[in-house]
Motif scaffolding. Sequence first.
Motif, PDB file in Angstrom:
ATOM      1  N   LYS A  60       0.850  -1.198   0.000  1.00 27.78           N
ATOM      2  CA  LYS A  60       0.000   0.000   0.000  1.00 27.78           C
ATOM      3  C   LYS A  60       0.884   1.246   0.000  1.00 27.78           C
ATOM      4  N   GLY A  61       0.529   2.219  -0.822  1.00 28.22           N
ATOM      5  CA  GLY A  61       1.249   3.484  -0.878  1.00 28.22           C
ATOM      6  C   GLY A  61       2.467   3.484  -1.788  1.00 28.22           C
ATOM      7  N   GLU A  62       2.871   2.326  -2.284  1.00 30.96           N
ATOM      8  CA  GLU A  62       4.044   2.227  -3.156  1.00 30.96           C
ATOM      9  C   GLU A  62       3.637   2.414  -4.617  1.00 30.96           C
ATOM     10  N   ARG A 110       0.859   5.664  -6.578  1.00 26.92           N
ATOM     11  CA  ARG A 110       0.845   4.991  -5.277  1.00 26.92           C
ATOM     12  C   ARG A 110      -0.348   4.038  -5.298  1.00 26.92           C
ATOM     13  N   ILE A 111      -0.180   2.891  -4.660  1.00 24.76           N
ATOM     14  CA  ILE A 111      -1.273   1.927  -4.575  1.00 24.76           C
ATOM     15  C   ILE A 111      -2.210   2.361  -3.445  1.00 24.76           C
ATOM     16  N   VAL A 112      -3.490   2.496  -3.780  1.00 22.21           N
ATOM     17  CA  VAL A 112      -4.505   2.917  -2.815  1.00 22.21           C
ATOM     18  C   VAL A 112      -5.232   1.670  -2.315  1.00 22.21           C
ATOM     19  N   HIS A 113      -5.306   1.560  -0.982  1.00 17.04           N
ATOM     20  CA  HIS A 113      -5.914   0.369  -0.385  1.00 17.04           C
ATOM     21  C   HIS A 113      -6.349   0.698   1.034  1.00 17.04           C
ATOM     22  N   GLY A 114      -7.588   0.424   1.332  1.00 14.57           N
ATOM     23  CA  GLY A 114      -8.094   0.678   2.681  1.00 14.57           C
ATOM     24  C   GLY A 114      -8.923  -0.497   3.149  1.00 14.57           C
ATOM     25  N   ARG A 115      -9.459  -0.369   4.365  1.00 15.79           N
ATOM     26  CA  ARG A 115     -10.276  -1.465   4.904  1.00 15.79           C
ATOM     27  C   ARG A 115     -11.558  -1.652   4.105  1.00 15.79           C
ATOM     28  N   ARG A 116     -12.183  -0.554   3.728  1.00 14.33           N
ATOM     29  CA  ARG A 116     -13.461  -0.635   3.008  1.00 14.33           C
ATOM     30  C   ARG A 116     -13.306  -0.489   1.499  1.00 14.33           C
ATOM     31  N   PRO A 119      -9.535   0.207  -4.338  1.00 12.99           N
ATOM     32  CA  PRO A 119      -9.726   0.590  -5.736  1.00 12.99           C
ATOM     33  C   PRO A 119      -8.662   0.077  -6.704  1.00 12.99           C
ATOM     34  N   ASP A 120      -7.490  -0.296  -6.222  1.00 16.45           N
ATOM     35  CA  ASP A 120      -6.446  -0.743  -7.148  1.00 16.45           C
ATOM     36  C   ASP A 120      -6.306  -2.260  -7.223  1.00 16.45           C
ATOM     37  N   GLU A 121      -6.791  -2.971  -6.224  1.00 18.39           N
ATOM     38  CA  GLU A 121      -6.657  -4.420  -6.211  1.00 18.39           C
ATOM     39  C   GLU A 121      -7.671  -5.030  -7.172  1.00 18.39           C
ATOM     40  N   GLY A 122      -7.225  -5.979  -8.004  1.00 17.31           N
ATOM     41  CA  GLY A 122      -8.137  -6.629  -8.931  1.00 17.31           C
ATOM     42  C   GLY A 122      -7.406  -7.274 -10.092  1.00 17.31           C
ATOM     43  N   VAL A 123      -8.187  -7.677 -11.088  1.00 17.82           N
ATOM     44  CA  VAL A 123      -7.647  -8.319 -12.288  1.00 17.82           C
ATOM     45  C   VAL A 123      -7.712  -7.324 -13.444  1.00 17.82           C
ATOM     46  N   LEU A 142      -3.396  -7.630  -9.581  1.00 20.67           N
ATOM     47  CA  LEU A 142      -2.649  -6.739  -8.711  1.00 20.67           C
ATOM     48  C   LEU A 142      -3.194  -6.964  -7.307  1.00 20.67           C
ATOM     49  N   GLU A 143      -2.314  -7.424  -6.430  1.00 17.71           N
ATOM     50  CA  GLU A 143      -2.693  -7.662  -5.039  1.00 17.71           C
ATOM     51  C   GLU A 143      -1.914  -6.717  -4.149  1.00 17.71           C
ATOM     52  N   VAL A 144      -2.560  -6.286  -3.073  1.00 18.92           N
ATOM     53  CA  VAL A 144      -1.903  -5.407  -2.126  1.00 18.92           C
ATOM     54  C   VAL A 144      -1.389  -6.256  -0.975  1.00 18.92           C
ATOM     55  N   ALA A 145      -0.074  -6.185  -0.746  1.00 14.79           N
ATOM     56  CA  ALA A 145       0.562  -6.977   0.308  1.00 14.79           C
ATOM     57  C   ALA A 145       0.226  -6.393   1.666  1.00 14.79           C
ATOM     58  N   ASN A 146      -0.060  -7.272   2.582  1.00 18.39           N
ATOM     59  CA  ASN A 146      -0.283  -6.861   3.964  1.00 18.39           C
ATOM     60  C   ASN A 146       0.833  -7.497   4.780  1.00 18.39           C
ATOM     61  N   LEU A 147       2.053  -7.017   4.573  1.00 20.12           N
ATOM     62  CA  LEU A 147       3.229  -7.624   5.167  1.00 20.12           C
ATOM     63  C   LEU A 147       3.215  -7.561   6.683  1.00 20.12           C
TER      64      LEU A 147
END
Length: 189
Positions: A60-62, A110-116, A119-123, A142-147
């Motif tokens: 997220k954010g990268e 930047r990759i946007v990703h939140g709890r709800r 918008p960027d994660e998908g096929v 595109l998957e968002v890593a939750n390291l």
Amino acid sequence: MFVHPVVKLNICGLVCGISKAPLGHFPEVSSKTEKHRSRPRLEDAAPRIIEHPSDLIVSKGEPATLNCKAEGRPTPMVEWYKDGERVETDREDPRSHRMLLPSGSLFFLRIVHGRRSKPDEGVYVCVARNYLGEAVSRNASLEVANLQAAHTFTPSHPTALPALDTQSPLYEESMASCHVVTRPVNVDG
């Protein structure tokens, strides 16, 4: 005799002259422009994807880039779709965090990703089009890593590891690579 104006357009569609023709008589559409539209030129070619996007796992954010290159003549226009919906880029909205690069690749500032909202994660697929047709790339996810949550290990108390026996026959087979991040631990308490 009644006359009406006849507008002549050049190949770019600009007015290049006005003449008068008798009412009911329309000049024939000429030549080069109409022939070019009705049948392809020999050197023209339908689009073809020459570089397909690959799956990505991004924090997220990268920033991130989904690559896509297409060829064809005339040069095809490239559009991106995520989960079947057209992706809005900086070309439609200058405030967008997604940019369509001249090569056809999709760049995320930047990759946007939140709890709800994710918008960027998908096929994703890229689609290249010209007047001869379209070409569709392979799917790329595109998957968002939750390291932080996936790889956090906090020992109850720090321990020293025994020295490795480099003479052991299992030494080479047991080699592994890892990245360790440490934080100071209060041992008094």
